[in-house]
Design a protein around this motif. Structure first.
Motif, mmCIF file in Angstrom:
data_model
loop_
_atom_site.group_PDB
_atom_site.id
_atom_site.type_symbol
_atom_site.label_atom_id
_atom_site.label_comp_id
_atom_site.label_asym_id
_atom_site.label_seq_id
_atom_site.Cartn_x
_atom_site.Cartn_y
_atom_site.Cartn_z
ATOM 1 N N GLN A 161 3.835 -28.680 -5.332
ATOM 2 C CA GLN A 161 2.714 -28.766 -4.373
ATOM 3 C C GLN A 161 2.932 -29.928 -3.407
ATOM 4 N N LYS A 162 3.399 -31.030 -3.952
ATOM 5 C CA LYS A 162 3.610 -32.225 -3.124
ATOM 6 C C LYS A 162 4.685 -31.950 -2.053
ATOM 7 N N VAL A 163 5.806 -31.352 -2.500
ATOM 8 C CA VAL A 163 6.914 -31.099 -1.566
ATOM 9 C C VAL A 163 6.476 -30.136 -0.465
ATOM 10 N N VAL A 164 5.774 -29.066 -0.867
ATOM 11 C CA VAL A 164 5.352 -28.067 0.127
ATOM 12 C C VAL A 164 4.386 -28.712 1.125
ATOM 13 N N MET A 165 3.497 -29.551 0.620
ATOM 14 C CA MET A 165 2.520 -30.178 1.505
ATOM 15 C C MET A 165 3.211 -31.055 2.552
ATOM 16 N N ILE A 166 4.166 -31.841 2.099
ATOM 17 C CA ILE A 166 4.864 -32.731 3.039
ATOM 18 C C ILE A 166 5.640 -31.911 4.070
ATOM 19 N N GLN A 167 6.308 -30.874 3.597
ATOM 20 C CA GLN A 167 7.132 -30.073 4.503
ATOM 21 C C GLN A 167 6.288 -29.326 5.532
ATOM 22 N N LYS A 168 5.050 -28.955 5.123
ATOM 23 C CA LYS A 168 4.160 -28.233 6.052
ATOM 24 C C LYS A 168 3.941 -29.052 7.319
ATOM 25 N N GLN A 169 3.915 -30.373 7.139
ATOM 26 C CA GLN A 169 3.626 -31.244 8.283
ATOM 27 C C GLN A 169 4.786 -31.319 9.272
ATOM 28 N N SER A 170 5.963 -30.898 8.845
ATOM 29 C CA SER A 170 7.116 -31.053 9.737
ATOM 30 C C SER A 170 7.341 -29.813 10.610
ATOM 31 N N THR A 171 6.517 -28.782 10.462
ATOM 32 C CA THR A 171 6.735 -27.591 11.282
ATOM 33 C C THR A 171 5.421 -26.901 11.633
ATOM 34 N N HIS A 172 5.404 -26.392 12.872
ATOM 35 C CA HIS A 172 4.222 -25.622 13.272
ATOM 36 C C HIS A 172 4.575 -24.156 13.345
ATOM 37 N N ARG A 173 5.876 -23.901 13.412
ATOM 38 C CA ARG A 173 6.295 -22.509 13.611
ATOM 39 C C ARG A 173 6.348 -21.726 12.309
ATOM 40 N N HIS A 174 6.458 -22.454 11.206
ATOM 41 C CA HIS A 174 6.658 -21.771 9.930
ATOM 42 C C HIS A 174 5.420 -21.842 9.058
ATOM 43 N N THR A 175 5.233 -20.790 8.257
ATOM 44 C CA THR A 175 4.145 -20.819 7.279
ATOM 45 C C THR A 175 4.781 -20.986 5.905
ATOM 46 N N LEU A 176 4.340 -22.019 5.212
ATOM 47 C CA LEU A 176 4.935 -22.297 3.899
ATOM 48 C C LEU A 176 4.023 -21.806 2.784
ATOM 49 N N PHE A 177 4.596 -21.154 1.805
ATOM 50 C CA PHE A 177 3.831 -20.640 0.664
ATOM 51 C C PHE A 177 4.409 -21.183 -0.630
ATOM 52 N N LEU A 178 3.527 -21.384 -1.581
ATOM 53 C CA LEU A 178 3.999 -21.718 -2.923
ATOM 54 C C LEU A 178 3.626 -20.547 -3.825
ATOM 55 N N ASP A 179 4.616 -19.792 -4.257
ATOM 56 C CA ASP A 179 4.361 -18.640 -5.141
ATOM 57 C C ASP A 179 4.698 -19.063 -6.565
ATOM 58 N N ALA A 180 3.711 -19.589 -7.256
ATOM 59 C CA ALA A 180 3.992 -20.085 -8.607
ATOM 60 C C ALA A 180 2.842 -19.724 -9.534
ATOM 61 N N PRO A 181 3.125 -19.490 -10.820
ATOM 62 C CA PRO A 181 2.051 -19.209 -11.770
ATOM 63 C C PRO A 181 1.126 -20.428 -11.874
ATOM 64 N N ALA A 182 -0.136 -20.184 -12.206
ATOM 65 C CA ALA A 182 -1.115 -21.273 -12.255
ATOM 66 C C ALA A 182 -0.710 -22.317 -13.296
ATOM 67 N N GLU A 183 -0.161 -21.834 -14.399
ATOM 68 C CA GLU A 183 0.241 -22.757 -15.461
ATOM 69 C C GLU A 183 1.754 -22.908 -15.451
ATOM 70 N N LEU A 184 2.212 -24.104 -15.338
ATOM 71 C CA LEU A 184 3.673 -24.342 -15.444
ATOM 72 C C LEU A 184 3.898 -25.521 -16.376
ATOM 73 N N PRO A 185 4.919 -25.448 -17.202
ATOM 74 C CA PRO A 185 5.105 -26.529 -18.171
ATOM 75 C C PRO A 185 5.668 -27.787 -17.506
ATOM 76 N N LYS A 186 5.622 -28.869 -18.288
ATOM 77 C CA LYS A 186 6.343 -30.070 -17.853
ATOM 78 C C LYS A 186 7.770 -29.924 -18.343
ATOM 79 N N ILE A 187 8.718 -30.383 -17.573
ATOM 80 C CA ILE A 187 10.105 -30.304 -18.028
ATOM 81 C C ILE A 187 10.761 -31.689 -17.945
#
Ligand code: ADP
Length: 574
Positions: A426-452
């Protein structure tokens, strides 16, 4: 004169004279064949005449006949000859024998210090024995095992003579045994004399055969070495016929089938190669090619262009006579590619350094001017740009330093912790969203993800780099998805874009350092070709994962990578 067991002359002297004649003829044939072999094997010329087996077979036949006739002349049941094996210090029976089968023969070996064989070999004198079972001398030889009652043994001596027929060297190479006199008789001194004369002929044939075998072995080894060389090798005789062409050269020039001593012009279609051989032969004729000449050829092999560095030189015989030319082809395609990539790299890195520097310098100079009258908001914007350009410079320099570290064989130091995959994504996608206006960024991930267990900074770097590329290489905009799948043992990440895509032949190569797809679309996008090389290292070495890419030109690309949920504890401890 043909001698057969059923009809051999009564007078042994007549028989020996006939045999001598045959022997001399056989020796002449051997010498003749030897000569042919020499000229063929001298890797310096001569087409492949397939001489490996025929003369050897002939020699073996001669030997077999001789061994049989020795038994006939001595009126004996068996003939066995032994050679001294320097390595084991033993006298070893060799085929062909007469009256003893081969399996049996193999068991007949004795130390050169023992038995009657040893005495004859060491002392170089003949011995007769009349009762193998009781004679103390034959006990060690265990000749009784071969049903031997009596016998004669003489040394096998090779005598070397000079032009005037003077003996210049004598060497005992083994022992010749003749066993069991027929018709219940015993061997006598006359038999010994006869056998000694026959032994010298036998020794000569054996020596010839051994020399021949050695030459053949050497030749085989040489041919095998030439054949398995990674470099292409071509030997052309002085009359222009192709004498040798190894596997690499055949593949290089797409040549199949036998050469049949064809002229190089009929074998090679490649103009550059034909010219190379012509020049080589010209130089040879002018006696100038010894030092060799070098040329570069571009050859289209297996559908790709290869660059070969070719070196040719004149091959001379021991007497210094030119025999032909040898050409070696080294594939230097990779070296040339790297050279090209390195110069492209220097150009792009210079550009990558200059662009932020120009921006920084521009804004700083502007801010330094007193009379600009910029508003605070504008000033802050300028500082923001300077700040991000400095980050860009730092990133590039860090990349270069990291590459240098990997090159030096050092892995980048990991720092593992329990990382929440979802939060990081979520953090990476949020930061990257700010660097472009032409692209739409999506995070397609299950609601629950483990810690690794992972190195958070480096996982961040991987995702940022891949999303950055997705944006960079889809200049027209579009959707960029960060897909996350929760697999039983691993987390799989996918970064997809709708950009220019990557041609199939580049899909694996984009992970190599400096590798950039060079086409009209890409040329406008600046980069160093280092990012994916580092990403691959971070995935594979730091996270024990794997990375690959899928793409369709014009439609987009997806970069996939997987990292295990549980890293090898040894690595975590590191
Ligand atoms: P750089 O982007 O600095 O050139 P990278 O190592 O990140 O270096 O990428 C290597 C090459 O792979 C790029 O030059 C580009 O040709 C190709 N590439 C990487 N990502 C993408 C993408 N998402 N779409 C198309 N091409 C890509």
């Amino acid at each position: 004169m043909v001698v057969s067991e059923n009809s051999f002359p009564e007078d042994p002297n007549e028989l020996i004279a006939g045999l001598r004649e045959q022997l001399e003829e056989a020796n002449r044939t051997i010498a003749d064949l030897q000569e042919k072999l020499d000229s063929a094997s001298a890797a310096k010329g001569g087409p492949d005449t397939g001489l490996e087996t025929t003369p050897l077979d002939e020699m073996e036949t001669t030997l077999r006949r001789l061994v049989q006739r020795i038994a006939m002349i001595l009126q004996a049941e068996k003939t066995v000859w032994m050679l001294y094996d320097r390595e084991s210090g033993e006298l070893v029976a060799k085929p062909p024998a007469y009256g003893v089968d081969e399996d049996h023969l193999k068991t007949f070996r004795i130390r050169a210090t023992q038995g009657i064989s040893g005495v004859v070999f060491r002392e170089g004198r003949p011995e007769i024995f009349l009762d193998a079972v009781r004679d103390a001398r034959t006990l060690k030889d265990q000749v009784a095992y071969f049903n031997v009652v009596n016998g004669v043994a003489v040394p096998l001596i090779v005598i070397k003579r000079d032009d005037q027929n003077r003996v210049i060297d004598r060497q005992t190479i083994g022992v010749l045994h003749v066993w069991n006199k027929r018709h219940g008789e015993e061997f006598n001194d006359e038999d010994v004399r006869l056998l000694e004369r026959l032994a010298s002929s036998l020794a000569a044939v054996i020596t010839n055969m051994r020399i021949y075998q050695e030459v053949v072995e050497e030749r085989k080894e040489l041919l095998q070495t030439i054949e398995s060389l990674y470099a292409g090798l071509v030997l052309v005789n002085k009359d222009g016929r192709v004498a040798q062409l190894n596997a690499s050269a055949r593949a290089m020039f797409g040549i199949s089938g036998t050469l049949d001593s064809k002229h190089y012009k009929d074998v090679f279609q490649h103009e550059g190669a034909v010219e190379l051989f012509r020049l080589g032969l010209d130089n040879m004729a002018k006696d100038e090619g010894e030092a060799g000449s070098t040329a570069e050829l571009t050859i289209n092999a297996d559908g790709h262009e290869h660059v070969y560095q070719c070196q040719s030189a004149t091959v001379k015989s021991e007497e210094g006579k030119p025999m032909g030319i040898v050409c070696i082809f080294n594939d230097i395609t990779e070296i040339r590619n790297i050279e090209r990539m390195k110069s492209a790299f220097v150009a792009t890195v210079s550009h990558e350094l200059r662009t932020p520097l120009t921006a920084i310098k521009g804004f700083v100079s502007t801010l330094l001017m007193d009379d600009t009258g910029f508003e605070e908001v504008e000033r802050r914007e300028f500082y923001g740009i300077i700040d991000s350009e400095c980050d860009r410079l730092t990133r590039l320099i860090n990349d270069l330093l990291n590459i240098a570290r990997i090159e030096a064989g050092e892995s980048l130091k990991p720092s593992y912790s329990q990382v929440s995959v979802r939060e990081l994504a979520q953090k990476v996608v949020m930061i990257q969203k700010q660097s472009t206006h032409r692209h739409t960024l999506f995070l397609d991930a299950p609601a629950e993800l483990p810690k690794i267990t992972a190195d958070e900074d480096k996982l961040d770097q991987i995702l940022t780099n891949l999303i950055n590329n997705a944006i960079k290489y889809s200049p027209g905009g579009g959707e960029v998805h960060l897909i996350i799948e929760d697999l039983p043992d691993a987390i799989r990440f996918g970064i997809s874009d709708q950009g220019m895509g990557i041609p199939k032949e580049h899909l694996a190569k984009v992970f190599e350092k400096f590798h950039r797809v060079d086409n009209r679309d890409n040329r406008k996008v600046y980069g160093t070709g280092l990012g994916l090389f580092l990403v691959k290292h971070l995935v594979e070495v730091i996270h024990q994962g794997r990375i690959w890419a899928e793409s369709e030109v014009g439609k987009g690309s997806t970069f996939w990578f997987e990292v295990p949920k549980h890293l090898d504890p040894e690595l975590v401890d590191d």
